[in-house]
Design a protein around this motif. Structure first.
Motif, short mmCIF file in Angstrom:
data_model
loop_
_atom_site.label_atom_id
_atom_site.label_comp_id
_atom_site.label_asym_id
_atom_site.label_seq_id
_atom_site.Cartn_x
_atom_site.Cartn_y
_atom_site.Cartn_z
N VAL A 118 0.82 -1.21 0.00
CA VAL A 118 0.00 0.00 0.00
C VAL A 118 0.86 1.26 0.00
O VAL A 118 0.59 2.23 -0.72
CB VAL A 118 -0.96 -0.02 1.20
CG1 VAL A 118 -1.64 1.35 1.38
CG2 VAL A 118 -2.02 -1.11 1.03
N SER A 119 1.92 1.25 0.79
CA SER A 119 2.80 2.42 0.86
C SER A 119 3.66 2.57 -0.39
O SER A 119 4.16 3.66 -0.69
CB SER A 119 3.71 2.31 2.08
OG SER A 119 4.66 1.26 1.91
N GLY A 120 3.84 1.46 -1.13
CA GLY A 120 4.74 1.48 -2.29
C GLY A 120 6.16 1.13 -1.92
O GLY A 120 7.04 1.10 -2.79
N GLU A 121 6.42 0.87 -0.63
CA GLU A 121 7.77 0.51 -0.21
C GLU A 121 8.22 -0.77 -0.92
O GLU A 121 9.38 -0.91 -1.29
CB GLU A 121 7.82 0.33 1.30
CG GLU A 121 9.20 0.04 1.85
CD GLU A 121 9.21 -0.11 3.37
OE1 GLU A 121 10.22 -0.61 3.91
OE2 GLU A 121 8.21 0.29 4.02
N TRP A 122 7.30 -1.72 -1.07
CA TRP A 122 7.55 -2.94 -1.83
C TRP A 122 6.64 -2.97 -3.04
O TRP A 122 5.57 -2.37 -3.05
CB TRP A 122 7.30 -4.18 -0.97
CG TRP A 122 8.24 -4.32 0.20
CD1 TRP A 122 9.35 -3.55 0.47
CD2 TRP A 122 8.16 -5.28 1.26
NE1 TRP A 122 9.96 -3.97 1.62
CE2 TRP A 122 9.26 -5.04 2.14
CE3 TRP A 122 7.29 -6.32 1.56
CZ2 TRP A 122 9.49 -5.79 3.29
CZ3 TRP A 122 7.51 -7.09 2.70
CH2 TRP A 122 8.60 -6.82 3.56
N THR A 123 7.07 -3.66 -4.08
CA THR A 123 6.26 -3.83 -5.29
C THR A 123 5.94 -5.30 -5.49
O THR A 123 6.42 -6.17 -4.77
CB THR A 123 7.00 -3.28 -6.52
OG1 THR A 123 8.26 -3.93 -6.65
CG2 THR A 123 7.21 -1.77 -6.42
#
Length: 596
Positions: free
Chosen positions: A157-162
């Motif tokens: 959700v945060s975009g830290e991981w894809t």
């Protein structure tokens, strides 16, 4: 290298005047407080990010491509991609329509859908990195265990991981029942997964600190075919208990595919050699879980081609207004210049209007489907949710196939406007054509979508879903049939609606005798139904434009002109398509295979 300006006025027209989403949201408790101002503000900020940050990287990213270090298995994305992704994350864009429980903003899917059109117009190859992450989020959100959700969803959700999805193998594409990747259960509840996957978009890159691969594989003693497929979560780095990045997992990029287009995206061959993974959902029911991601991807691919259609149209219009060549057949339109701008020529206008109509029709159609997803997920009435789900199931293959077919047509026409300059890479138009071509192939070829529509979504329920949508078309025709000003739109809409009903029944009767009749008719049939859907939305948009054409806002005059072009020049394609669909399978199957 050209330009891109988000089509905010038309997006606002579709959302506020055609679909009246603010009223719709009031029926959805989760979104009841979202008003026009919030929607417009999100779209305006999205337009700034896509035009100012992403669009300048599109051409350079295509020329530079991705580079793989075969010793370290590290992929470097084009210059500026990683920095743009950091800006994307910092602005909170990945969380736009995600569940607030996991850090999302909880906005409706229909708003996120409009934003993704802008992303794809500005840079399709870049957009595939976060786009696939959203599909992984949807899959885990629906099928993950509470522990998996708590560990992985906040990071997505945060975009830290894809995220990615790993389906295809060298020997099997659409026929996933043939896949061979194996998953061996371990004492700690994990699995060791071994096999090779190809065509994995965004499979390896340095833009995020971890990549979550959703991998289809077979358990020991699993049934053959698709009934023996399970879904596993295989992270690039195995997370520590506190959610931080842990040891490197044994899944690596072995090569980057050399492709026709989308060079800025790392399409990878992924090798798994005893990689650690965890089961998502139930054993041997992985395809059901993966379909959540696949259906999201199919809608996303439709948006890719809609985005390309819009940006190709915008640049072709600019060129046509500036390029001087020959005189108008009806006399000079720019007598002070050596020649007239080519936009005065009828066939240049045909090409431009083709792209414009496919963009405006696609925007209305895709926004409607996105709104139905919001209703399916959030409406308090169970019957409304079911009807919306049926409609989304029916329309999803049309979104994917019809919009990508149209995107190929539109980008080709836009490139043609440039003449010889369109074939030269420095102008940027040929990239849109190359990028658009893949959209007809991946996430289920358009033939597969056509078979899904006709064989599974229509014939398997005896046309019930199609009839429900057809009833909406009939209701609009009956409501407006006596309005003489609308007759140029209502009459052909009613006609194509009747023809779709008759054609469906005819093909269904033939299919009882010979199943090959479905395969022979499916592709032209889908385009016929796609045109019926477009005609329905263009007729509604024309009605609004007629009522407001004297408002002083030239937007409505332009909308009306585009609708008239669509009905006069594009909808008539259905006459040929219907004849093709009725032509049967005999002329396709008569020639023996060894005579080809």
């Amino acid at each position: 290298m050209g330009q891109y300006v988000a089509p905010l006025r038309d997006m606002q027209f579709v959302l506020h005047e055609l679909l009246k989403v603010e009223d719709e949201f009031k029926q959805l408790p989760k979104h009841a407080e979202i008003d026009k101002d919030i929607i417009n503000q999100v779209l305006e900020e999205g337009g700034k990010f896509t035009s100012q940050v992403l669009f300048p990287l599109n051409h350079s990213g295509d020329r530079e491509g991705c580079q793989l270090d075969k010793e370290t298995h590290v992929v470097k994305t084009p210059t500026g991609f990683k920095e743009a992704y950091q800006q994307y994350v910092e602005a909170g864009w990945p969380a736009l329509s995600c569940d607030p429980e996991f850090g999302g903003q909880g906005l409706p899917i229909v708003i996120n859908n409009s934003f993704y059109e802008m992303l794809n117009s500005s840079n399709q190859a870049w957009t595939m990195y976060p786009g696939l992450s959203h599909g992984a989020y949807e899959c885990l959100h629906e099928h993950g265990t509470p522990e998996q959700k708590a560990m992985y969803l906040p990071k997505l959700v945060s975009g830290e991981w894809t995220g990615t999805m790993c389906l295809t193998e060298p020997h099997c594409g659409t026929d996933l029942g043939l896949l061979r990747t194996k998953a061996e259960p371990q004492a700690d509840g994990s699995y060791k997964i071994t096999g090779g996957k190809i065509f994995i978009s965004a499979g390896e890159h340095e833009m995020s600190s971890n990549i979550l691969h959703l991998v289809l594989a077979r358990l020991p003693e699993a049934p053959s075919g698709t009934k023996g497929i399970s879904l596993f979560l295989v992270p690039k780095y195995i997370p520590n208990a506190d959610g931080s990045v842990g040891p490197r997992n044994n899944i690596f990029c072995g090569a980057i595919e050399e492709k026709m287009g989308i060079h800025g995206n790392s399409t990878c061959q992924m090798n798994l050699d005893g990689a650690t993974g965890w089961l998502i959902g139930e054993p041997n029911k992985g395809l059901n879980a993966m379909f959540v991601m696949m259906n999201a991807a199919r809608l996303g691919v439709g948006m890719q081609s809609l985005g390309l259609t819009e940006v190709a149209y915008q640049n072709a219009v600019t060129y046509a207004k500036d390029r001087l060549q020959m005189r108008s057949l009806t006399g000079p339109k720019a007598p002070e210049k050596a020649a007239d701008p080519i936009i005065v020529h009828p066939d240049v206008r045909r090409m431009l209007l083709t792209a414009r109509a496919y963009a405006e029709g696609g925007r209305a159609f895709s926004s409607y489907v996105a709104l139905q997803i919001d209703r399916e997920l959030n409406h308090p009435d169970e019957q409304v949710r079911k009807d919306a789900a049926d409609e989304v199931a029916l329309l999803t293959p049309i979104i994917k196939a019809f919009l990508t077919d149209n995107g190929w047509i539109a980008t080709s026409e836009a490139m043609q406007v440039y003449g010889g300059h369109g074939f030269i890479s420095e102008w940027g138009m040929e990239q849109y054509v190359r990028d658009a071509r893949i959209n007809m192939i991946y996430e289920g070829t358009n033939t597969i979508q056509s078979l899904d529509l006709l064989g599974r979504k229509i014939l398997m329920d005896n046309g019930a879903k199609l009839r429900k949508f057809g009833d909406k078309v009939k209701a609009f025709v009956e409501e407006n049939g006596t309005n003489e000003a609308l007759s140029e739109f209502i009459t052909p809409l009613g006609d194509i609606g009747d023809k779709v009903g008759k054609l469906t029944m005819e093909i269904g009767m033939k299919a009882f005798q010979n199943p090959d009749e479905v395969g022979a008719a499916a592709v032209p049939y889908l385009r016929v139904v796609g045109h019926m859907v477009f005609a329905y939305f263009f007729a509604q948009m024309a009605k609004i434009a007629l009522e407001k054409q004297d408002s002083g806002d030239n937007f409505y005059k332009a909308k009306l002109a585009t609708a008239r072009f669509y009905f006069a020049r594009l909808l008539p394609e259905t006459a040929m398509l219907i004849r093709q669909a009725r032509a049967g399978s005999a002329n396709l199957m008569a020639l023996e295979a060894d005579l080809f």
